[in-house]
Write an enzyme that holds these catalytic residues in place. Structure first.
Site, short mmCIF file in Angstrom:
data_model
loop_
_atom_site.label_atom_id
_atom_site.label_comp_id
_atom_site.label_asym_id
_atom_site.label_seq_id
_atom_site.Cartn_x
_atom_site.Cartn_y
_atom_site.Cartn_z
N HIS A 136 0.88 -1.50 -0.46
CA HIS A 136 -0.08 0.27 0.01
C HIS A 136 0.60 1.22 -0.13
O HIS A 136 0.14 2.39 -0.12
CB HIS A 136 -0.94 0.37 0.88
N ASP A 170 -2.72 -10.57 -2.30
CA ASP A 170 -3.64 -10.11 -0.93
C ASP A 170 -4.60 -10.11 -1.12
O ASP A 170 -5.45 -9.55 -2.25
CB ASP A 170 -2.44 -9.03 -0.40
N HIS A 172 -5.93 -7.37 -0.25
CA HIS A 172 -6.58 -5.78 -0.26
C HIS A 172 -5.65 -5.82 -1.91
O HIS A 172 -4.54 -5.94 -2.17
CB HIS A 172 -5.71 -4.79 0.03
N ASP A 259 -4.80 -12.75 4.14
CA ASP A 259 -5.88 -12.24 4.41
C ASP A 259 -7.22 -12.54 3.42
O ASP A 259 -8.44 -12.16 4.08
CB ASP A 259 -5.40 -10.50 4.50
N1 Q9C Z 1 -10.16 -1.67 11.51
C1 Q9C Z 1 -2.17 -4.90 4.46
O1 Q9C Z 1 -2.94 -6.03 4.28
N2 Q9C Z 1 -8.51 -2.04 7.05
N3 Q9C Z 1 -3.17 -3.81 5.14
C2 Q9C Z 1 -7.97 -2.09 8.71
C3 Q9C Z 1 -9.52 -3.10 9.96
C4 Q9C Z 1 -7.77 -1.41 7.20
C5 Q9C Z 1 -4.04 -4.11 5.35
C6 Q9C Z 1 -9.68 -2.60 9.12
C7 Q9C Z 1 -6.05 -2.86 5.86
C8 Q9C Z 1 -5.09 -2.54 5.72
C9 Q9C Z 1 -0.97 -4.85 4.09
ZN ZN Z 2 -4.23 -7.18 2.34
#
Ligand code: Q9C
Ligand code: ZN
Length: 321
Positions: A136, A170, A172, A259
């Site tokens: 990201h 991933d 995301h 994830d």
């Molecule tokens: N509290 C990676 O997987 N959203 N980043 C979090 C939950 C952010 C993920 C909301 C997700 C970022 C590297």
């Molecule tokens: Zn992720």
């Protein structure tokens, strides 16, 4: 296959992030890597622990100098135990700075770059357990638990020796990796991820984003609906692999996130634990290019060991038979 382990990653351990205005415990925690490592060790894979830092000039090949300087300066103002959600060069409320964040992020970047160098030297698959993750992180913004883009920095290094495909699985979309290579035709970015219409990072990862200028056609996004079946997921993964072959990549960087697991607390597609072996095997059978695996997300600490072990079992299977 060899594992690269960051020695000092636990020094970066923010207490909280903000979600919808509410403080929540930080999900990107050190125990993630302990768990993944356990899975690797069960397979008897050799582990090299490293504490080197990427030189600033190397990081500045992809990140703007003013951004790197900002991360360093803000970090150095913090006292032990403090954390800061900076007000600049940041895209969300998930990416705080702590006193050691700058150093630890440089070490995570070094791990991936070292992995690229080892891959060039030996051709053997390297799995860099990078933490913090990187996909990201944009050229001048931290985002989604990421500060410097480990996979992109490794791809940059490999791109001096041939054409590189980054396959990002991933949960995301890797907005940072996409942004960094958006106008380049020597690095292909292909990503499978949850539909950004309803999932983080929201701002990018739509199918109509395909690159710009010379990079037109060298960014490929495969957004997936939340109810995607394993069968459909594997079909799209197969398509992504074909796209990498059509590009005639010389090297592959795999941005690997766990994830997508059905019980991930943050992400979660319908991928069950056994299917990670299928995913690993599909990739190892079909991607014959020298491959560097870079750890991205995955937050179900209690299951990460099994997810990594299954993925690796599948990945190593073609070699065993
Ligand atoms: N509290 C990676 O997987 N959203 N980043 C979090 C939950 C952010 C993920 C909301 C997700 C970022 C590297
Ligand atoms: Zn992720």
């Amino acid at each position: 296959m060899r594992i690269l382990l960051p020695k000092n990653h636990r020094l970066h351990s923010p207490e909280y992030e903000y979600y919808d205005g509410t403080r929540e415990p930080y999900a990107e925690k050190p125990e993630r890597i302990d768990s993944i490592l356990k899975g690797c060790e069960r397979l008897g894979l050799p582990v090299e622990e490293r504490a080197e830092s990427a030189p600033r000039e190397v990081v500045e090949k992809l990140h703007r100098a003013h951004y790197v300087a900002y991360v360093e300066a803000k970090t150095s103002e913090l006292k032990p135990g403090e954390q800061l959600m900076p007000s600049n060069f940041i895209r969300d409320t998930y990416t705080p700075l702590t006193p050691d964040t700058y150093d630890v992020a440089l070490q995570s970047a070094e791990l991936a770059i070292h992995g690229a160098n080892e891959l060039l030297r030996s051709g053997e698959t390297i799995y860099a357990l990078c933490r913090p993750p990187g996909h990201h992180a944009e050229s001048d913004a931290m985002s989604g638990y990421c500060y410097f883009n480990n996979a992109a920095l490794a791809a940059e290094q490999l791109s001096r020796h041939g054409k590189v495909a980054i396959l990002d699985i991933d949960y995301h979309h890797g907005n940072g990796t996409q942004e960094i290579f958006y106008e380049r035709d020597d690095v292909l970015y292909v990503s499978l991820h949850a539909d950004p219409a309803t999932s983080f990072p929201f701002i990018s990862g739509f199918a109509n984003e395909t690159g710009a200028g010379t990079g037109k056609g060298f960014t490929i996004n495969h957004p997936l609906a939340a109810d995607t079946s394993v069968k459909h997921y594997l079909e799209v993964l197969q398509k992504a692999v074909n796209e990498i072959q059509d590009f005639s990549a010389d090297y592959v960087v795999l941005s690997l996130g766990f994830d997508t697991f059905e019980h991930d607390p943050i992400g979660g597609l319908n991928i069950d634990e056994a299917s990670y072996a299928t995913i690993g095997e599909l990739l190892a059978t079909q991607l014959k290019q020298p491959t560097l695996i870079v750890q991205e997300g995955g937050y179900n600490v209690d299951k990460l060991d099994v997810l990594a072990e299954n993925f690796l079992k599948g990945y190593l299977k073609p070699q065993d038979s």
